[in-house]
Design an enzyme around this catalytic site. Structure first.
Site, PDB file in Angstrom:
ATOM      1  N   ASP A  89      30.832  38.158  84.247  1.00 22.49           N
ATOM      2  CA  ASP A  89      31.916  38.718  85.065  1.00 22.49           C
ATOM      3  C   ASP A  89      33.232  38.784  84.295  1.00 22.49           C
ATOM      4  OD1 ASP A  89      30.604  39.312  87.526  1.00 22.49           O
ATOM      5  OD2 ASP A  89      30.470  37.164  87.910  1.00 22.49           O
ATOM      6  N   ASP A 100      36.075  35.014  79.103  1.00 20.09           N
ATOM      7  CA  ASP A 100      37.396  35.523  79.520  1.00 20.09           C
ATOM      8  C   ASP A 100      38.241  34.482  80.259  1.00 20.09           C
ATOM      9  OD1 ASP A 100      35.631  35.852  81.939  1.00 20.09           O
ATOM     10  OD2 ASP A 100      37.555  36.440  82.798  1.00 20.09           O
ATOM     11  N   ASP A 118      29.529  35.311  78.584  1.00 18.10           N
ATOM     12  CA  ASP A 118      29.823  35.341  80.010  1.00 18.10           C
ATOM     13  C   ASP A 118      29.577  36.776  80.523  1.00 18.10           C
ATOM     14  OD1 ASP A 118      31.102  34.622  82.530  1.00 18.10           O
ATOM     15  OD2 ASP A 118      32.824  35.772  81.813  1.00 18.10           O
TER      16      ASP A 118
HETATM   17 MG    MG Z   1      34.194  35.648  83.506  1.00 16.56          MG
END
Ligand code: MG
Length: 274
Positions: free
Chosen positions: A15, A218, A13
């Site tokens: 961001d 995350d 991922d």
């Molecule tokens: Mg993320």
């Protein structure tokens, strides 16, 4: 496990994972990126970002392989990258494209015809200045975020969310919660389906090698792709916590926030002569 026939592939991922939440910088992960490059381990970006946003990042990070945009809407395979099956895929924006999502115009039609009645507003309803203010991205980067091909980020009042999701499902979409926005995405797309397809494509590309996959994320919308890799990793959120990972076996909880945690995990899994 680490003989010559083993081929690692890392999916990540962007961001709040490889990119810092505030600065969007990946500099804290530089040595981990160098480690992967030095060992010729592909790094596949798996992101809600657009093609226009991913291209400069790939140049900065010196990545030349496939990548996944707009929450699994499409896998882009660069031309001339030696992928045997890529020539059978349709061409989009100069890449070979395995499509899982729907064209952006369809998400816009849904926004204009139904979501607008609930007060939901998408990027297509916002000026670049507003997107810039809401994302803390500079205007040029906000412009790249607005260059959408498939999905529509939108802002909606929390008490209208369930209604919006019900409307979306009737129209063949669903609502995905992201870091800053909700996203109108095709009902059949998620990061996991795109990653699973790409793992199989890597295996076809290197039939003699044993593919071992790492995935780093995350947030809850990463769990579907983390559940299809061999070694899932969760980095700390900006507030220092890890999301709940019930049902995700053998997950590595990285001891750092965002790109710092990413770097620690990559060195731990792949560093020191492994
Ligand atoms: Mg993320």
């Amino acid at each position: 496990m680490h003989d010559a026939a083993t081929q690692w592939v890392v999916f990540t991922d962007l961001d709040d994972t490889l990119l810092d939440e505030q600065t969007y910088s990946w500099s804290a992960a530089r040595s981990g990126l160098e480690l992967l490059a030095g060992r010729s381990i592909p790094l596949v970006l798996v992101t809600s970002k657009t093609l226009a946003e991913v291209e400069p990042l790939r140049r900065d990070m010196r990545l030349d392989g496939p990548f996944i945009v707009e929450n699994g809407a499409a896998v882009f395979v660069p031309p001339d990258s030696g992928w045997p099956e890529a020539t059978d895929l349709p061409e989009v924006a100069g890449y070979r494209c395995r499509l899982f999502g729907r064209p952006y115009a369809e998400a816009r039609r849904f926004m204009a015809s139904q979501a607008a009645r609930l007060g939901a507003r998408g990027f297509g309803d916002m000026t670049i200045d507003e997107i810039s203010a809401r994302t803390a991205l500079p205007a040029d980067a906000a412009g790249r975020a607005a260059e959408r091909l498939f999905t529509e980020p939108c802002a909606v009042e929390p008490d209208r969310l369930a209604e919006l999701d019900a409307l979306a499902r009737r129209a063949g979409f669903r609502i995905l919660e992201g870091g800053r926005f909700y996203h109108v995405v095709a009902a059949g797309q998620d990061k996991g389906a795109a990653v699973r397809w790409l793992i199989a494509a890597y295996q076809r590309r290197w039939p003699g090698r044993r593919i071992i996959t790492v995935g780093v994320g995350d947030s809850p919308n990463d769990l579907d792709f983390l559940s299809v890799v061999d070694a899932p990793v969760i980095v700390r959120r900006p507030d220092g916590t890890h999301i709940r990972t019930d049902g995700l076996p053998q997950v590595l909880l990285a001891a750092g926030i965002g790109p710092a945690g990413w770097n620690l995990a990559i060195h731990r899994l792949l560093g020191d002569g492994r």
